[in-house]
Design an enzyme around this catalytic site. Structure first.
Site, PDB file in Angstrom:
ATOM      1  N   HIS A  59       0.679  -1.165   0.005  1.00  0.00           N
ATOM      2  CA  HIS A  59      -0.001  -0.040   0.046  1.00  0.00           C
ATOM      3  C   HIS A  59       0.922   1.239   0.209  1.00  0.00           C
ATOM      4  O   HIS A  59       1.722   0.858   0.274  1.00  0.00           O
ATOM      5  CB  HIS A  59      -0.965  -0.347   1.516  1.00  0.00           C
ATOM      6  CG  HIS A  59      -1.708   1.082   0.965  1.00  0.00           C
ATOM      7  ND1 HIS A  59      -1.786   2.176   2.413  1.00  0.00           N
ATOM      8  CD2 HIS A  59      -2.770   1.291   0.889  1.00  0.00           C
ATOM      9  CE1 HIS A  59      -2.803   2.646   1.773  1.00  0.00           C
ATOM     10  NE2 HIS A  59      -3.520   2.365   1.133  1.00  0.00           N
TER      11      HIS A  59
ATOM     12  N   THR B  44       0.906   3.694   1.584  1.00  0.00           N
ATOM     13  CA  THR B  44       1.701   4.029   3.143  1.00  0.00           C
ATOM     14  C   THR B  44       3.018   2.900   3.492  1.00  0.00           C
ATOM     15  O   THR B  44       3.800   2.995   4.886  1.00  0.00           O
ATOM     16  CB  THR B  44       0.796   3.836   4.082  1.00  0.00           C
ATOM     17  OG1 THR B  44       0.173   2.611   4.179  1.00  0.00           O
ATOM     18  CG2 THR B  44      -0.682   5.104   4.076  1.00  0.00           C
ATOM     19  N   LYS B  45       2.951   1.697   3.542  1.00  0.00           N
ATOM     20  CA  LYS B  45       4.311   0.991   3.514  1.00  0.00           C
ATOM     21  C   LYS B  45       5.415   1.139   2.959  1.00  0.00           C
ATOM     22  O   LYS B  45       5.849   1.390   2.056  1.00  0.00           O
ATOM     23  CB  LYS B  45       3.589  -0.802   2.891  1.00  0.00           C
ATOM     24  CG  LYS B  45       1.935  -1.047   3.710  1.00  0.00           C
ATOM     25  CD  LYS B  45       1.986  -1.271   5.235  1.00  0.00           C
ATOM     26  CE  LYS B  45       1.270  -1.894   5.801  1.00  0.00           C
ATOM     27  NZ  LYS B  45      -0.750  -0.946   5.251  1.00  0.00           N
ATOM     28  N   ASN B  46       5.954   1.202   3.554  1.00  0.00           N
ATOM     29  CA  ASN B  46       8.034   0.825   2.899  1.00  0.00           C
ATOM     30  C   ASN B  46       8.244   0.270   1.879  1.00  0.00           C
ATOM     31  O   ASN B  46       9.132   0.977   1.226  1.00  0.00           O
ATOM     32  CB  ASN B  46       8.573  -0.228   4.241  1.00  0.00           C
ATOM     33  CG  ASN B  46       8.787   0.023   5.588  1.00  0.00           C
ATOM     34  OD1 ASN B  46       7.173   0.702   6.078  1.00  0.00           O
ATOM     35  ND2 ASN B  46       9.948  -0.143   6.067  1.00  0.00           N
ATOM     36  N   VAL B  47       7.705  -1.098   1.402  1.00  0.00           N
ATOM     37  CA  VAL B  47       7.494  -1.348  -0.469  1.00  0.00           C
ATOM     38  C   VAL B  47       6.328  -1.045  -0.836  1.00  0.00           C
ATOM     39  O   VAL B  47       5.634  -1.358   0.008  1.00  0.00           O
ATOM     40  CB  VAL B  47       8.369  -2.772  -0.162  1.00  0.00           C
ATOM     41  CG1 VAL B  47       7.930  -2.925  -1.416  1.00  0.00           C
ATOM     42  CG2 VAL B  47       9.338  -2.782  -0.472  1.00  0.00           C
TER      43      VAL B  47
END
Length: 378
Positions: free
Chosen positions: A179, A181-184
Site C-alpha cells: 500500500h 503507506t507501506k515501506n515497499v
C-alpha cells in the site's frame, strides 16, 4: 512547514520502471514484473512460493480460503489491527475471536491466546505491529500443541526479521502489503508467501477465477477451464514493476527509516518515563514501519495530536480496536469482550511521521514542536 505522516520513497528508478512496463507489457497479472517480484520475495524470505496479489486484504482472504475455514470455525487474532484481518475470517464464514496484546510491543499475547482456544479453534493470525516481531516461537509452539494453523499478517513487516528469519516466513503463510503507506509501496498491492505446496496450488486456482490457468500456461493442460470456486486477485504488471523497483532498495528504505527512529528515540528519551517509547523485542530486527509514542492519558494524547497538527506536523492515533467497533459488537452478540491492554494502548498511542525522505530539518522541526507541547502537558 507541512509534514505528512508517510510518503512513498519513489524516485527516478520507479518512474522508469513504470514507463517500461507501459511500453512492453499488457499491464495484466502474472507478467514478467510479477514473476520478478515473486523471485525477489522468495530470495528474501526463503519461502517456496510467492504470489503477487492486489492487496494485503485480498492476500489474507486468499490464505483463509486456501486453509478451508468456514462456518463453525474460530480463528484467534488481535483486536488491535486493521479490519482486513478479521474480515478475511468473516468472509470465509468463520468467526474471529479477539485476543489481547502485550503492553510493551502491542503484539498478540500468547498467554491470552491460550485462554481463548476452544474445540472450534482452527488457527491463529499474528500481526507484527509496526514491523516489530510478535513472539513467533511461543505462538508456533502453542499452535503445534493444539493442531492449529498460524498465519502472519505481515502488512507492516516487509524486510523485518526475528531470530534471523524474515517475518512472514515463520508460519503456514505470510501476507505483505505494498500500500502507498507501506515501506515497499506500489500504491495498492500485496503478496502471499508460503512453503506449503498444497496452499500454493489452491491459491493459483482460486486467484484465477477458479480456473486451471497456471497449468495451461505451464503446458500441463491444452486449455484452461473452470475447475473450482475463485475470484481474481492478479496484481497489474505495471504496479508489479513499481514494487520490483522498491524491493531493489529495501535495504536502503529500512536503513533510512531506522535512522529516523534513532533520532526520535534519542530526542524523546528525555521525557521518559512519562512518555513511553517503542521497544525492540529481543532477537528482532525491525523495519520501523511505524514509530509510535504512548502518552500517559487519552486527554494528553488528544492535546498532543491537536497541537502538532496546528504546527503542520501530521501525527495520528491508530486503530479503533475491532472488538469495540460496531461490527465487533455485532459479532459479540451482546457478550462483553475484555481486552484491557488493547483498550489502553489504542487510547494513548500516537504515530509520528517516519519515511526515508524525511529531512534533518523536518526532523528537527518535529522535535522542536513536540518539545513545546510535551513540556506543557507532561
Amino acid at each position: 512547514m507541512k509534514i505528512p505522516l508517510s510518503r512513498p520513497f519513489w524516485e527516478k528508478a520507479e518512474e522508469e520502471a513504470v514507463q517500461k512496463a507501459l511500453r512492453t507489457t499488457l499491464g495484466t497479472g502474472d507478467g514478467p514484473n510479477s514473476e520478478e517480484l515473486s523471485h525477489q520475495l522468495k530470495e528474501l524470505t526463503g519461502a517456496g512460493f510467492a504470489i503477487a496479489v492486489t492487496s494485503c486484504t485480498h492476500g489474507l482472504e486468499l490464505v483463509m480460503a486456501s486453509l478451508g475455514i468456514g462456518s463453525g470455525d474460530e480463528v484467534i487474532l488481535p483486536s488491535f489491527t486493521m479490519s482486513s484481518t478479521a474480515n478475511a475470517v468473516v468472509l470465509a464464514g468463520a468467526t474471529p475471536v479477539f485476543a489481547d496484546i502485550d503492553p510493551v510491543f502491542a503484539n498478540i499475547d500468547p498467554a491470552d491466546v491460550g485462554k481463548r482456544i476452544t474445540s472450534r479453534t482452527r488457527g491463529i493470525i499474528v500481526v507484527h505491529y509496526a514491523g516489530m516481531a510478535a513472539p513467533m516461537e511461543m505462538i508456533t509452539n502453542l499452535a503445534r500443541r493444539h493442531g492449529l494453523f498460524v498465519v502472519e499478517d505481515a502488512a507492516h513487516a516487509i524486510g523485518a526479521s526475528y531470530q534471523g528469519r524474515q517475518l512472514g516466513a515463520w508460519s503456514d503463510a505470510g501476507v505483505y502489503s505494498f500500500h502507498g503507506t507501506k515501506n515497499v509501496s506500489c500504491g495498492e498491492g500485496g503478496a502471499v508467501i508460503t512453503s506449503r505446496e498444497d496452499l500454493s496450488r489452491f491459491m493459483d486456482v482460486y486467484r484465477a477465477n477458479g480456473t486451471n490457468r497456471k497449468a495451461y500456461l505451464e503446458g500441463i493442460v491444452d486449455k484452461y477451464s473452470w475447475v473450482d470456486r475463485g475470484t481474481s486477485f492478479f496484481l497489474s504488471d505495471i504496479l508489479a514493476a513499481l514494487a520490483v523497483s522498491q524491493m531493489k532498495k529495501l535495504g536502503e528504505i529500512s536503513r533510512k527509516r531506522s535512522q529516523v527512529a534513532g533520532f526520535y528515540t534519542d530526542f524523546f528519551r528525555k521525557f521518559e518515563p512519562a512518555l513511553i517509547l517503542p521497544q525492540v523485542p529481543e532477537g528482532s530486527d525491525p523495519n520501523w514501519h511505524i514509530y509510535a509514542l504512548r502518552l500517559p492519558t487519552p486527554q494528553q494524547r488528544t492535546v498532543f495530536i491537536r497541537e502538532m497538527r496546528k504546527r503542520g506536523v501530521e501525527v495520528s492515533y491508530h486503530y479503533v480496536p475491532l472488538h469495540s467497533a460496531p461490527m465487533g459488537a455485532k459479532l459479540a452478540k451482546g457478550k462483553p469482550v475484555r481486552l484491557p491492554v488493547t483498550d489502553l494502548i489504542s487510547r494513548t498511542l500516537v504515530r509520528l511521521p517516519i519515511y526515508p525522505g524525511l529531512t534533518n530539518q523536518e526532523m528537527e522541526y518535529i522535535a522542536a514542536s513536540a518539545r513545546g507541547i510535551l513540556d506543557r502537558i507532561l
